[in-house]
Design an enzyme around this catalytic site. Structure first.
Site, short mmCIF file in Angstrom:
data_model
loop_
_atom_site.label_atom_id
_atom_site.label_comp_id
_atom_site.label_asym_id
_atom_site.label_seq_id
_atom_site.Cartn_x
_atom_site.Cartn_y
_atom_site.Cartn_z
N HIS A 45 32.52 33.91 35.54
CA HIS A 45 32.04 35.50 35.45
C HIS A 45 30.06 34.96 36.80
O HIS A 45 29.83 34.38 36.22
CB HIS A 45 32.32 36.39 35.06
CG HIS A 45 32.12 37.88 36.01
ND1 HIS A 45 30.66 38.61 36.31
CD2 HIS A 45 33.20 38.52 36.19
CE1 HIS A 45 31.43 39.42 36.83
NE2 HIS A 45 32.61 39.84 36.83
N ASP A 98 39.82 39.33 34.56
CA ASP A 98 41.33 39.03 35.81
C ASP A 98 42.37 38.64 34.83
O ASP A 98 43.44 38.30 35.56
CB ASP A 98 40.85 39.03 37.25
CG ASP A 98 40.43 39.78 37.90
OD1 ASP A 98 40.49 41.15 38.12
OD2 ASP A 98 39.30 39.62 38.35
#
Ligand code: CMC
Length: 410
Positions: A305, A362
């Site tokens: 991320h 996700d």
């Protein structure tokens, strides 16, 4: 005098005020930089730049912390509903029982769409991507609701915000129904926000639809986890579009357009596809090696991320939710076992440890959504539905404070 920071150029030194936020690092206020030095700063990705002042959401990527109005995301996902979190983001405080009931009634009253919009849908091709349809329909709302677009009036802003939050599930469900050729299902105001959305999506007029409470809770949680995420690309887009005084529905359509990109909202679909491609646990080592190979473009989707250099706190909640949904729906999809083992192997691999690559939100969300029955094309639509509250809350915050306009020279 408060804290200051000194910038030395070749010819002179300049002092800038240092602002301390309620949480997080201090900020150097450089608004007078150009006037004083004739220089600009260069930070195109805003990696060291706060683009605005906001009291909504705080992220500490190193520690894996996400707070909404000061409340940790894990606590909100465990103890609150999406409606409560929406109220919190919009109003700054969690609602009392009465305030929540009032808010839910208001939102419920706005769930229907102008009937003319059903005709509008028919202008799209049936195989159009639901995000394309959503982007178009939300933009079109600006041509339908003219009574609440004076953005300088807080009441108008409030009505537009409520309309957007309320109508988004109806719009999303209609986009789905249109793509599969089934009749639109009108909202049922006796159901919860999320239960109503499930019925409008998966129900058919020919038979009653019973909302599965585990699925309802799981999806409500997914909405909570996607409600807001600071000044990300789509939120910045909404703020910038709104800073010109544009129509609120048009601003949210701009946010949807930005979210659609694979680098933003599309990663859960990619993660699910990857898990299917891996297929069985014995193939995991091969894919881990590929992810580490500099000459192979393959990356572990759902890992890493831009901000979180620790476990994404939203991924923890997601992992737990997969189990609940799989048990409730008696799903026995090997993809979950692959996900669990892949996560474990990657977390123990020096490459991922060294680069601080952890599962993000996700990694598991696609697995859950697919088990519930959503096609992958709907994944980003669900993200947009949930993020609408964050967008309108951020938009409201900006308009309430004229000092926050994205760029004053339009
Ligand atoms: N698999 C393998 N290697 C990776 C991965 C990954 N998923 N992510 C980063 N790396 C490596 C990358 O190759 C680079 O190595 P090196 O330093 O040797 O060149 C290093 O880690 C740093 O990568 P980066 O791309 O500079 O890092 P970033 O923080 O800018 O990227 C990211 C963040 C999300 C774009 C990236 O981790 C990625 O592509 N992940 C997979 C896609 C994904 O899951 N996206 C969803 C993000 S969460 C969505 C949201 O919050 O809205």
């Amino acid at each position: 005098m408060g804290k200051t920071a000194t910038l030395g150029t070749e010819s002179s030194n300049h002092q800038f005020p240092v602002v301390t936020g309620s949480v997080g690092p201090d900020v150097i206020d450089i608004r007078k930089l150009y006037a004083e030095t004739g220089m600009f700063t260069y930070d195109p990705g805003f990696t060291s730049t706060a683009s605005c002042e906001s009291a909504l959401t705080y992220i500490d990527g190193d520690e894996g912390v996400l707070l909404h109005r000061g409340y940790p995301i894990g606590q909100l996902a465990e103890q609150s509903s999406f409606m409560e979190v929406s109220y919190l983001l919009l109003n700054g405080e969690l609602p009392s029982k009465d305030e929540l009931a009032q808010f839910e009634t208001t939102i419920t009253r706005h769930t229907m769409l102008h009937e003319q919009l059903a005709t509008f849908y028919r202008g799209f091709r049936r195989d159009g991507h639901p995000m394309a349809i959503m982007c178009g329909v939300v933009g079109a709302l600006s041509a339908f609701y003219h009574d609440s677009t004076d953005i300088s009036d807080p009441l108008h802003r409030k009505i537009s915000s409520h309309r957007l939050i309320a109508k988004m599930p109806t719009i999303a469900a209609m986009a789905y129904k249109y793509s599969v050729g089934q009749p639109f299902v009108y909202p049922d105001n006796s159901l919860s926000y999320t239960g109503n959305f499930l019925r409008m999506t998966f129900g058919v007029p020919a038979e009653p639809y019973v909302v599965n409470p585990v699925v309802e809770k799981a999806l409500d949680r997914i909405f909570i986890l996607h409600a807001d995420h600071e000044q990300n690309a789509s939120t910045s887009t909404v703020r910038l579009a709104g800073s010109s005084g544009a129509n609120p529905f048009a601003c949210i359509a701009a946010g949807i357009a930005c979210l659609w990109g694979p680098a933003h909202g599309g990663a859960n679909e990619a993660a699910l596809n990857m898990l299917h491609e891996i297929g069985t646990p014995d193939r995991i080592p091969h894919f881990i090696e590929r992810a580490k190979d500099k000459n192979d473009p393959f990356r572990l989707m759902g890992f890493g991320h831009r901000v979180y250099k620790n476990y994404d706190p939203r991924a923890t909640v997601m992992q737990q939710t997969v189990r609940e949904v799989f048990d409730a729906l008696k799903v026995n999809d090997p993809v979950f076992e692959v996900a669990l083992q892949l996560e474990e192997m990657a977390l123990n691999d020096p490459y991922f440890i060294e680069k601080k690559l952890f599962p993000n939100v996700d990694f598991y969300s696609g697995v859950i959504l697919s088990a519930i029955g959503f096609p992958t094309t709907m994944f980003t639509v669900l993200f947009a539905l949930a993020r609408t509250v964050g967008w309108v809350a951020q938009w409201n915050e900006m308009i309430s404070d004229p000092g926050q306009i994205g760029r004053a020279h339009v």
